[in-house]
Design a protein around this motif. Structure first.
Motif, mmCIF file in Angstrom:
data_model
loop_
_atom_site.group_PDB
_atom_site.id
_atom_site.type_symbol
_atom_site.label_atom_id
_atom_site.label_comp_id
_atom_site.label_asym_id
_atom_site.label_seq_id
_atom_site.Cartn_x
_atom_site.Cartn_y
_atom_site.Cartn_z
ATOM 1 N N VAL A 148 -62.017 -3.531 -87.809
ATOM 2 C CA VAL A 148 -60.805 -3.841 -88.567
ATOM 3 C C VAL A 148 -60.585 -5.348 -88.561
ATOM 4 O O VAL A 148 -60.737 -6.011 -87.537
ATOM 5 N N GLY A 149 -60.243 -5.904 -89.717
ATOM 6 C CA GLY A 149 -59.894 -7.312 -89.799
ATOM 7 C C GLY A 149 -61.075 -8.249 -89.925
ATOM 8 O O GLY A 149 -60.906 -9.468 -89.901
ATOM 9 N N ILE A 150 -62.260 -7.704 -90.048
ATOM 10 C CA ILE A 150 -63.469 -8.509 -90.214
ATOM 11 C C ILE A 150 -64.506 -7.631 -90.904
ATOM 12 O O ILE A 150 -64.562 -6.419 -90.670
ATOM 13 N N PRO A 189 -67.818 -5.724 -91.434
ATOM 14 C CA PRO A 189 -68.751 -5.219 -90.428
ATOM 15 C C PRO A 189 -70.012 -6.072 -90.247
ATOM 16 O O PRO A 189 -70.522 -6.186 -89.140
ATOM 17 N N ASP A 190 -70.491 -6.716 -91.311
ATOM 18 C CA ASP A 190 -71.688 -7.548 -91.157
ATOM 19 C C ASP A 190 -71.393 -8.851 -90.418
ATOM 20 O O ASP A 190 -72.302 -9.519 -89.937
ATOM 21 N N ARG A 191 -70.125 -9.212 -90.257
ATOM 22 C CA ARG A 191 -69.756 -10.436 -89.548
ATOM 23 C C ARG A 191 -69.531 -10.220 -88.053
ATOM 24 O O ARG A 191 -69.368 -11.183 -87.314
ATOM 25 N N VAL A 192 -69.512 -8.977 -87.589
ATOM 26 C CA VAL A 192 -69.267 -8.743 -86.160
ATOM 27 C C VAL A 192 -70.371 -9.327 -85.291
ATOM 28 O O VAL A 192 -70.188 -9.509 -84.095
ATOM 29 N N PHE A 193 -71.502 -9.656 -85.907
ATOM 30 C CA PHE A 193 -72.619 -10.237 -85.161
ATOM 31 C C PHE A 193 -72.593 -11.765 -85.158
ATOM 32 O O PHE A 193 -73.463 -12.399 -84.569
ATOM 33 N N ASP A 194 -71.602 -12.365 -85.813
ATOM 34 C CA ASP A 194 -71.448 -13.823 -85.797
ATOM 35 C C ASP A 194 -70.884 -14.253 -84.448
ATOM 36 O O ASP A 194 -70.041 -13.557 -83.862
ATOM 37 N N ALA A 228 -66.899 -14.088 -83.282
ATOM 38 C CA ALA A 228 -66.214 -13.222 -84.242
ATOM 39 C C ALA A 228 -65.266 -12.270 -83.517
ATOM 40 O O ALA A 228 -65.582 -11.756 -82.439
ATOM 41 N N HIS A 229 -64.107 -12.072 -84.090
ATOM 42 C CA HIS A 229 -63.117 -11.119 -83.591
ATOM 43 C C HIS A 229 -62.509 -10.398 -84.774
ATOM 44 O O HIS A 229 -62.382 -10.958 -85.852
ATOM 45 N N GLY A 230 -62.106 -9.172 -84.535
ATOM 46 C CA GLY A 230 -61.434 -8.394 -85.563
ATOM 47 C C GLY A 230 -59.967 -8.780 -85.668
ATOM 48 O O GLY A 230 -59.542 -9.852 -85.234
ATOM 49 N N ALA A 231 -59.170 -7.862 -86.217
ATOM 50 C CA ALA A 231 -57.769 -8.134 -86.535
ATOM 51 C C ALA A 231 -56.890 -8.347 -85.319
ATOM 52 O O ALA A 231 -55.892 -9.021 -85.395
#
Length: 107
Positions: free
Chosen positions: A37-39, A41-46, A49-52
């Motif tokens: 949530v808030g990001i 899914p392909d950016r969670v590996f940056d 990176a943090h979600g909402a």
């Protein structure tokens, strides 16, 4: 797996399934959290990176720095593997790690 545990609700289940094919090992980790949530899914590996939310699905404050999944991806790629988000949604997420098996007598 640590992320899956952090993002699953209290009493939730984290499932880890390992499979082997002729050339690869595959590990799927599935949680029962609220999904990514808030990001994207392909950016969670940056890196970083943090979600909402800075809170886990159990309401605890997250104290990590957002480099764990980035390191997983870097290590997977270093060994010709991959890591991906297979699915994500309100019932949870599944992440897939695929690594090639050792060849010809490597220990």
């Amino acid at each position: 797996m640590e992320n899956a545990i952090d993002h699953s609700p209290a009493g939730g289940t984290v499932t880890v399934v390992a499979k082997r094919s002729a050339a690869n090992a595959r590990i799927d980790v599935t949680d029962q959290g609220r999904g990514v949530v808030g990001i994207s899914p392909d950016r969670v590996f940056d890196r970083f990176a943090h979600g909402a939310s800075a809170r886990t699905s159990r309401g605890e404050t997250r104290t990590r720095h957002g480099i764990g999944l980035a390191l997983v991806r870097e290590l997977a790629e270093r060994y010709d593997g991959t890591v991906d988000v297979v699915r994500t949604g309100p019932q949870g997420s599944t992440f897939k790690l695929v690594l090639p098996l050792a060849r010809g007598g490597a220990a």
